[in-house]
Design a protein around this motif. Sequence first.
Motif, PDB file in Angstrom:
ATOM      1  N   MET A   3       0.851  -1.187   0.000  1.00  0.00           N
ATOM      2  CA  MET A   3       0.000   0.000   0.000  1.00  0.00           C
ATOM      3  C   MET A   3       0.891   1.242   0.000  1.00  0.00           C
ATOM      4  SD  MET A   3      -3.343  -0.807   0.375  1.00  0.00           S
ATOM      5  CE  MET A   3      -3.997   0.629   1.172  1.00  0.00           C
ATOM      6  N   PRO A   4       0.490   2.276  -0.730  1.00  0.00           N
ATOM      7  CA  PRO A   4       1.273   3.512  -0.688  1.00  0.00           C
ATOM      8  C   PRO A   4       1.249   4.096   0.727  1.00  0.00           C
ATOM      9  CG  PRO A   4      -0.592   3.695  -2.218  1.00  0.00           C
ATOM     10  CD  PRO A   4      -0.649   2.349  -1.597  1.00  0.00           C
ATOM     11  N   ILE A   5       2.318   4.779   1.084  1.00  0.00           N
ATOM     12  CA  ILE A   5       2.415   5.375   2.406  1.00  0.00           C
ATOM     13  C   ILE A   5       1.778   6.757   2.387  1.00  0.00           C
ATOM     14  CG2 ILE A   5       4.044   6.300   4.104  1.00  0.00           C
ATOM     15  CD1 ILE A   5       5.852   3.948   3.411  1.00  0.00           C
ATOM     16  N   ASP A   6       0.947   7.025   3.382  1.00  0.00           N
ATOM     17  CA  ASP A   6       0.359   8.352   3.548  1.00  0.00           C
ATOM     18  C   ASP A   6       1.310   9.126   4.452  1.00  0.00           C
ATOM     19  OD1 ASP A   6      -1.057  10.629   4.120  1.00  0.00           O
ATOM     20  OD2 ASP A   6      -2.879   9.593   4.777  1.00  0.00           O
ATOM     21  N   TYR A   7       2.170   9.932   3.857  1.00  0.00           N
ATOM     22  CA  TYR A   7       3.192  10.653   4.611  1.00  0.00           C
ATOM     23  C   TYR A   7       2.598  11.606   5.638  1.00  0.00           C
ATOM     24  CZ  TYR A   7       6.319   8.721   1.117  1.00  0.00           C
ATOM     25  OH  TYR A   7       7.007   7.850   0.311  1.00  0.00           O
ATOM     26  N   ALA A  69       9.143   3.936   1.067  1.00  0.00           N
ATOM     27  CA  ALA A  69       8.777   3.839  -0.347  1.00  0.00           C
ATOM     28  C   ALA A  69       8.858   5.210  -1.019  1.00  0.00           C
ATOM     29  CB  ALA A  69       7.383   3.225  -0.507  1.00  0.00           C
ATOM     30  N   ILE A  70       9.957   5.913  -0.759  1.00  0.00           N
ATOM     31  CA  ILE A  70      10.145   7.247  -1.322  1.00  0.00           C
ATOM     32  C   ILE A  70      10.322   7.101  -2.833  1.00  0.00           C
ATOM     33  CG2 ILE A  70      11.681   9.247  -1.391  1.00  0.00           C
ATOM     34  CD1 ILE A  70      12.205   8.748   1.608  1.00  0.00           C
ATOM     35  N   PRO A  71       9.509   7.816  -3.593  1.00  0.00           N
ATOM     36  CA  PRO A  71       9.543   7.648  -5.055  1.00  0.00           C
ATOM     37  C   PRO A  71      10.784   8.258  -5.694  1.00  0.00           C
ATOM     38  CG  PRO A  71       7.971   9.353  -4.438  1.00  0.00           C
ATOM     39  CD  PRO A  71       8.479   8.759  -3.154  1.00  0.00           C
ATOM     40  N   GLY A  72      11.169   7.703  -6.829  1.00  0.00           N
ATOM     41  CA  GLY A  72      12.262   8.261  -7.612  1.00  0.00           C
ATOM     42  C   GLY A  72      11.955   9.704  -7.966  1.00  0.00           C
ATOM     43  N   GLY A  73      12.997  10.514  -8.079  1.00  0.00           N
ATOM     44  CA  GLY A  73      12.813  11.919  -8.401  1.00  0.00           C
ATOM     45  C   GLY A  73      12.638  12.793  -7.177  1.00  0.00           C
ATOM     46  N   THR A  74      12.591  12.164  -5.994  1.00  0.00           N
ATOM     47  CA  THR A  74      12.476  12.931  -4.762  1.00  0.00           C
ATOM     48  C   THR A  74      13.781  13.683  -4.522  1.00  0.00           C
ATOM     49  OG1 THR A  74      10.939  11.338  -3.813  1.00  0.00           O
ATOM     50  CG2 THR A  74      12.131  12.742  -2.266  1.00  0.00           C
ATOM     51  N   LEU A  75      13.685  14.893  -4.051  1.00  0.00           N
ATOM     52  CA  LEU A  75      14.852  15.731  -3.822  1.00  0.00           C
ATOM     53  C   LEU A  75      15.390  15.511  -2.408  1.00  0.00           C
ATOM     54  CD1 LEU A  75      16.696  18.041  -4.774  1.00  0.00           C
ATOM     55  CD2 LEU A  75      14.996  19.626  -3.875  1.00  0.00           C
ATOM     56  N   HIS A  76      16.679  15.201  -2.319  1.00  0.00           N
ATOM     57  CA  HIS A  76      17.393  15.084  -1.045  1.00  0.00           C
ATOM     58  C   HIS A  76      18.085  16.419  -0.852  1.00  0.00           C
ATOM     59  CE1 HIS A  76      20.682  12.787   1.398  1.00  0.00           C
ATOM     60  NE2 HIS A  76      20.450  13.980   1.888  1.00  0.00           N
ATOM     61  N   ASN A 102       7.924  16.680  10.016  1.00  0.00           N
ATOM     62  CA  ASN A 102       7.116  16.372   8.843  1.00  0.00           C
ATOM     63  C   ASN A 102       6.246  17.589   8.585  1.00  0.00           C
ATOM     64  OD1 ASN A 102       5.488  15.322   6.853  1.00  0.00           O
ATOM     65  ND2 ASN A 102       4.731  13.607   8.046  1.00  0.00           N
ATOM     66  N   SER A 103       6.565  18.343   7.546  1.00  0.00           N
ATOM     67  CA  SER A 103       5.830  19.580   7.297  1.00  0.00           C
ATOM     68  C   SER A 103       5.533  19.746   5.811  1.00  0.00           C
ATOM     69  CB  SER A 103       6.617  20.786   7.816  1.00  0.00           C
ATOM     70  OG  SER A 103       7.882  20.859   7.184  1.00  0.00           O
ATOM     71  N   VAL A 104       4.586  20.612   5.544  1.00  0.00           N
ATOM     72  CA  VAL A 104       4.208  20.933   4.170  1.00  0.00           C
ATOM     73  C   VAL A 104       4.326  22.446   3.994  1.00  0.00           C
ATOM     74  CG1 VAL A 104       2.328  20.922   2.477  1.00  0.00           C
ATOM     75  CG2 VAL A 104       2.641  18.968   4.012  1.00  0.00           C
ATOM     76  N   ARG A 105       4.988  22.833   2.895  1.00  0.00           N
ATOM     77  CA  ARG A 105       5.087  24.252   2.516  1.00  0.00           C
ATOM     78  C   ARG A 105       4.657  24.340   1.058  1.00  0.00           C
ATOM     79  NH1 ARG A 105      10.977  24.330   4.639  1.00  0.00           N
ATOM     80  NH2 ARG A 105      10.546  23.831   6.799  1.00  0.00           N
ATOM     81  N   GLY A 106       3.540  24.978   0.870  1.00  0.00           N
ATOM     82  CA  GLY A 106       2.982  25.034  -0.481  1.00  0.00           C
ATOM     83  C   GLY A 106       2.623  23.625  -0.929  1.00  0.00           C
ATOM     84  N   GLU A 107       3.152  23.215  -2.075  1.00  0.00           N
ATOM     85  CA  GLU A 107       2.882  21.876  -2.592  1.00  0.00           C
ATOM     86  C   GLU A 107       3.994  20.889  -2.246  1.00  0.00           C
ATOM     87  OE1 GLU A 107       1.881  21.919  -6.743  1.00  0.00           O
ATOM     88  OE2 GLU A 107       0.538  23.630  -6.508  1.00  0.00           O
ATOM     89  N   TRP A 108       4.952  21.301  -1.393  1.00  0.00           N
ATOM     90  CA  TRP A 108       6.107  20.472  -1.074  1.00  0.00           C
ATOM     91  C   TRP A 108       6.007  19.908   0.339  1.00  0.00           C
ATOM     92  CZ3 TRP A 108      10.188  19.743  -4.500  1.00  0.00           C
ATOM     93  CH2 TRP A 108      10.146  20.507  -5.657  1.00  0.00           C
ATOM     94  N   ARG A 109       6.310  18.633   0.466  1.00  0.00           N
ATOM     95  CA  ARG A 109       6.412  17.997   1.782  1.00  0.00           C
ATOM     96  C   ARG A 109       7.883  17.873   2.132  1.00  0.00           C
ATOM     97  NH1 ARG A 109       3.406  15.754   5.353  1.00  0.00           N
ATOM     98  NH2 ARG A 109       1.643  15.774   3.934  1.00  0.00           N
ATOM     99  N   PHE A 110       8.215  18.255   3.355  1.00  0.00           N
ATOM    100  CA  PHE A 110       9.581  18.168   3.869  1.00  0.00           C
ATOM    101  C   PHE A 110       9.595  17.234   5.059  1.00  0.00           C
ATOM    102  CE2 PHE A 110       9.236  22.194   1.746  1.00  0.00           C
ATOM    103  CZ  PHE A 110      10.444  22.337   1.091  1.00  0.00           C
ATOM    104  N   ILE A 111      10.497  16.261   5.027  1.00  0.00           N
ATOM    105  CA  ILE A 111      10.675  15.414   6.200  1.00  0.00           C
ATOM    106  C   ILE A 111      12.139  15.501   6.631  1.00  0.00           C
ATOM    107  CG2 ILE A 111       8.758  13.851   5.668  1.00  0.00           C
ATOM    108  CD1 ILE A 111      10.772  11.786   4.759  1.00  0.00           C
ATOM    109  N   VAL A 112      12.315  15.544   7.939  1.00  0.00           N
ATOM    110  CA  VAL A 112      13.651  15.562   8.523  1.00  0.00           C
ATOM    111  C   VAL A 112      13.795  14.273   9.311  1.00  0.00           C
ATOM    112  CG1 VAL A 112      15.235  16.755  10.084  1.00  0.00           C
ATOM    113  CG2 VAL A 112      13.647  18.078   8.651  1.00  0.00           C
ATOM    114  N   VAL A 113      14.871  13.557   9.026  1.00  0.00           N
ATOM    115  CA  VAL A 113      15.078  12.235   9.604  1.00  0.00           C
ATOM    116  C   VAL A 113      16.400  12.213  10.371  1.00  0.00           C
ATOM    117  CG1 VAL A 113      15.433   9.790   9.022  1.00  0.00           C
ATOM    118  CG2 VAL A 113      13.792  11.160   7.731  1.00  0.00           C
TER     119      VAL A 113
END
Length: 126
Positions: A3-7, A69-76, A102-113
């Motif tokens: 199942m896809p992950i709901d971030y 399950a981070i998709p290809g094309g994701t920016l590190h 785990n935050s959202v700014r505009g259309e971008w999701r940012f996660i800090v690990v």
Amino acid sequence: MAMPIDYSTLVSGQEISNRTYDLDATVVSRYVEAVADQASLRSEADGRELVPPMAVAALSLRGVVNDLAIPGGTLHAGQELEFKKTVAIGDTLACRATLLQNSVRGEWRFIVVQLGVEDDDGREVM
């Protein structure tokens, strides 16, 4: 199919990856080949070949990418790493990752690990 992950459901403090890796010669040589590392591996005083520190970082991050399950094309965007001790071929590493933000700014999701790596004696490696 997984199942896809709901971030949006991931919360700060949540463990998001917990993997163990045996650093045999094959694993290390695959890393060295993949990054075209021209430097030879150093040896410890006891003659064991040391693993490149960035191989440790790559393995720990690979667990996060696979488990989320981070998709290809994701920016590190960046990383800060601190290595505490050397790791030799033949060691086993426990790699854990905890979500710090785990935050959202505009259309971008940012996660800090936060990545944590320990050797088979429970000593902090990274």
